[in-house]
Write a protein that holds these residues in place. Sequence first.
Motif, mmCIF file in Angstrom:
data_model
loop_
_atom_site.group_PDB
_atom_site.id
_atom_site.type_symbol
_atom_site.label_atom_id
_atom_site.label_comp_id
_atom_site.label_asym_id
_atom_site.label_seq_id
_atom_site.Cartn_x
_atom_site.Cartn_y
_atom_site.Cartn_z
ATOM 1 N N LEU A 7 0.813 -1.209 0.000
ATOM 2 C CA LEU A 7 0.000 0.000 0.000
ATOM 3 C C LEU A 7 0.851 1.265 0.000
ATOM 4 O O LEU A 7 0.500 2.254 -0.654
ATOM 5 N N ARG A 8 1.975 1.247 0.702
ATOM 6 C CA ARG A 8 2.877 2.409 0.673
ATOM 7 C C ARG A 8 3.451 2.624 -0.716
ATOM 8 O O ARG A 8 3.592 3.757 -1.165
ATOM 9 N N ARG A 10 2.012 1.926 -3.438
ATOM 10 C CA ARG A 10 0.917 2.397 -4.279
ATOM 11 C C ARG A 10 0.497 3.834 -3.953
ATOM 12 O O ARG A 10 0.226 4.626 -4.847
ATOM 13 N N TYR A 11 0.423 4.156 -2.641
ATOM 14 C CA TYR A 11 -0.137 5.445 -2.238
ATOM 15 C C TYR A 11 0.837 6.395 -1.542
ATOM 16 O O TYR A 11 0.488 7.547 -1.309
ATOM 17 N N VAL A 14 -0.045 5.774 4.068
ATOM 18 C CA VAL A 14 -1.190 4.876 4.239
ATOM 19 C C VAL A 14 -1.928 5.264 5.521
ATOM 20 O O VAL A 14 -1.433 5.052 6.615
ATOM 21 N N ARG A 18 -7.393 4.131 4.252
ATOM 22 C CA ARG A 18 -6.962 3.296 3.117
ATOM 23 C C ARG A 18 -7.279 1.831 3.360
ATOM 24 O O ARG A 18 -7.309 1.028 2.437
ATOM 25 N N ASN A 27 -8.552 -2.500 -1.388
ATOM 26 C CA ASN A 27 -7.101 -2.284 -1.288
ATOM 27 C C ASN A 27 -6.411 -3.469 -0.616
ATOM 28 O O ASN A 27 -5.358 -3.930 -1.068
#
Length: 89
Positions: A7-8, A10-11, A14, A18, A27
């Motif tokens: 997730l980090r 990707r975004y 976090v 999220r 997600n």
Amino acid sequence: DQILCVLRRRYGRVSAERVVSGPGLLNLYEALCEIEGTSPTCPTPREVGERAALGDRLAALAVERFMLSLATLAGDMVLTFGATGGLYI
């Protein structure tokens, strides 16, 4: 930790949202698929829940992680705000 790393990537940052939200369930599912090296087959959070109920392993893991994260966040909020009358979700 692996989910957080995905997730980090990707975004960047976090937040709890999220993970603990409708899109958060998706997600989590997509991150688990990436970790397992498989392509996601659930296009919506609703479908993740439906497939989890039918026994799809990764969907069920995503729902489990979602619930654990929700419980952790709820417990943190109870402590943060000093709730003494209970917690309603």
